[in-house]
Every structure is written in structure tokens, then in C-alpha cells.
Write an enzyme that holds these catalytic residues in place. Structure first.
Site, PDB file in Angstrom:
ATOM      1  N   TYR A   1       2.085  -4.498 -28.743  1.00 42.26           N
ATOM      2  CA  TYR A   1       1.472  -3.275 -29.284  1.00 42.26           C
ATOM      3  C   TYR A   1       1.467  -2.160 -28.243  1.00 42.26           C
ATOM      4  CZ  TYR A   1      -2.140  -0.282 -31.407  1.00 42.26           C
ATOM      5  OH  TYR A   1      -2.844   0.774 -31.936  1.00 42.26           O
TER       6      TYR A   1
ATOM      7  N   ALA B   1       4.911  -0.783 -27.864  1.00 41.98           N
ATOM      8  CA  ALA B   1       5.315  -0.046 -29.064  1.00 41.98           C
ATOM      9  C   ALA B   1       4.687   1.343 -29.083  1.00 41.98           C
ATOM     10  CB  ALA B   1       4.929  -0.830 -30.321  1.00 41.98           C
ATOM     11  N   LYS B   2       3.420   1.428 -28.713  1.00 39.77           N
ATOM     12  CA  LYS B   2       2.756   2.728 -28.696  1.00 39.77           C
ATOM     13  C   LYS B   2       3.280   3.603 -27.556  1.00 39.77           C
ATOM     14  CE  LYS B   2       0.198   2.283 -32.320  1.00 39.77           C
ATOM     15  NZ  LYS B   2       0.501   3.084 -33.548  1.00 39.77           N
TER      16      LYS B   2
END
Length: 264
Positions: A156, A159-160
Site C-alpha cells: 500500500y 502504491a500510494k
């Protein structure tokens, strides 16, 4: 203050609940027409009815942001219904806690598909309509995790981080087309996603209930010792989408109660 949003057309992805619904409501309150989309019909129709009460026209489309075809359908049906597309807010995303280096490729791919590829595909589909319209506005909903990674969330976090890099790069690439591109980085917002993460991972260790987890985490991590409200993020995205932010592009706004401590 007139935000210059009356009659504008916006797509907000993953917008039947939480942040997405609040951002759609914020734009509708300023007179924008909005398209909302989600995978489940019942929350989608409930959101549509709530947003219609505050102003603007609402188009609701059942769609999965993991699907390239569904993303393209949302953009094309919006342009067909309203005749143009001015604003795109990429809000689709998901997270889990407790990721490990041993996780297989499929785990990483699922996270990247919903958080990164949904963003790329939506921008790719929206830009031709914005160019035709003489300009537009793209807002990516990233996270403070993109610049301050949290343990156990490597997929995560990265990805961010990719979303933040895309924001900076697309701002440069699309500036000649009069398309502004910005991002917001929320932290600890009281949404269904955080309720699930709290219930599955932190009740019993950080607090005895979801509410106690929220209270304890916010006191530990934020300067403003409470969880944020979806409407507080929506106020920022409404501003960024408006004519009042006409000189703002390539910016990544932390909406995080003071979580971010470094100078940017």
C-alpha cells in the site's frame, strides 16, 4: 465565495461511501454535476439520493475500478450524459495491515491494480475529453503512507508513493493542455476502510473497541488528537477542483491532522 464549479462535470471513483461520497457531495453543493460509481448497487443508490438533495445532477454507475472496461465505461457515459468532463477524482483504493516480504506476487498485484492502475486508466480515459473541453482538473487521493510508510503495509505504501509520483509527472505532462493535476494525502480519516482495519487489526491491542482504537491512534500520531472527517478532506478537494485553485498544480496536500512533520 463563488468556487466557479456551477455546471462543471466531475467523476469521483469509488464514491458510494466514505471519502468518495463526501467529495461528490462537496462538488454537488457547489452546483457541479457528478458521476458516482461503486461495485454495489444499494450503497450507490443511497448515495445518489443523498447527493441529489444538496444540488446538481447525479449519474450513478455500477462499476469495478479493478476493471479497465468499467473505468472506460464510467468516463464515456459521463461525457455522453453531461456533454463534457471537467474534473476527475481518483479515489479508488484499498489497504491491508500485516503484509510480509513472503507475500506472493498476486497480493502485490491486487493492491497495485486498485490503487495505481485504476488511477492510470481513469486519467488515460479522461484526458481526451478534457483536451476537447480546453482543460480540466485531476485530483488523486493518495495517502500520507505514500511519503511516510507504515510498517506492515509495504504494498500500500509503495502504491500510494506511485500515485504521488504520477501526480507530479502528469502535472508537467498535461500542463500544456491546461489540465491541472494535484493530490491529497489523508491520514486517519473516519471511513469504512479505517473502521475495518481497526476492527481486524487493532481492537484488543490498541483499544477495546473501534472508537477507542480511533481515539488512541489519533492521540499517538496526530497533532490534532482526533480522527478526521470525510468532509474535511472533501473541503480540500472541492477547493482544488475549483477556480480558486487555478494556480495550483503538481501539489500534494496533506490533510492529516498534523501527522506529517517534515517541511514540504
Amino acid at each position: 465565495m463563488d468556487m466557479g464549479l456551477k455546471g462543471k462535470t466531475a467523476v469521483i471513483t469509488a464514491s458510494s461511501l466514505g471519502l468518495g461520497k463526501a467529495m461528490a457531495q462537496g462538488l454537488a453543493q457547489e452546483g457541479a454535476n457528478v458521476t458516482i460509481c461503486a461495485r454495489r448497487n444499494n450503497p450507490l443508490e443511497t448515495a445518489k439520493n443523498e447527493i441529489e438533495k444538496v444540488g446538481g445532477q447525479v449519474l450513478s454507475i455500477k462499476a469495478d475500478m479493478n476493471s479497465k472496461d468499467d473505468i472506460e465505461k464510467v468516463i464515456s457515459e459521463t461525457a455522453s450524459r453531461f456533454g463534457k468532463l471537467d474534473i476527475l477524482i481518483n479515489n479508488a483504493g484499498d489497504a491491508e495491515v500485516g503484509r510480509k516480504i513472503e507475500d506472493e506476487d498476486e497480493v502485490w498485484q491486487a493492491t497495485y491494480n486498485i490503487n495505481v492502475w485504476s488511477c492510470v486508466r481513469a486519467i488515460r480515459a479522461a484526458v481526451p475529453h478534457m483536451r476537447k473541453n480546453g482543460g480540466g482538473n485531476i485530483i488523486n487521493v493518495a495517502s500520507v503512507s505514500g511519503h511516510s510508510g507504515l510498517a506492515g503495509m509495504a504494498d500500500y505504501n509503495s502504491a500510494k508513493a506511485a500515485m504521488l509520483s504520477l501526480t507530479k509527472t502528469f502535472a508537467a505532462d498535461l500542463a500544456p493542455d491546461n489540465i491541472r493535476v494535484n493530490a491529497v494525502n489523508p491520514a486517519l480519516i473516519h471511513t469504512p476502510l479505517w473502521e475495518r482495519l481497526a476492527k481486524e487489526n487493532f481492537v484488543g491491542s490498541v483499544g477495546d473497541s473501534v472508537d477507542e482504537v480511533f481515539e488512541n491512534l489519533s492521540k499517538q500520531m496526530l497533532l490534532i488528537p482526533r480522527y478526521g472527517k470525510p468532509e474535511e478532506v472533501a473541503d480540500v478537494t472541492t477547493f482544488l477542483a475549483s477556480e480558486r485553485a487555478s494556480f495550483v498544480t503538481g501539489a500534494c496536500w496533506n490533510v492529516d491532522g498534523g501527522f506529517t512533520k517534515f517541511i514540504i
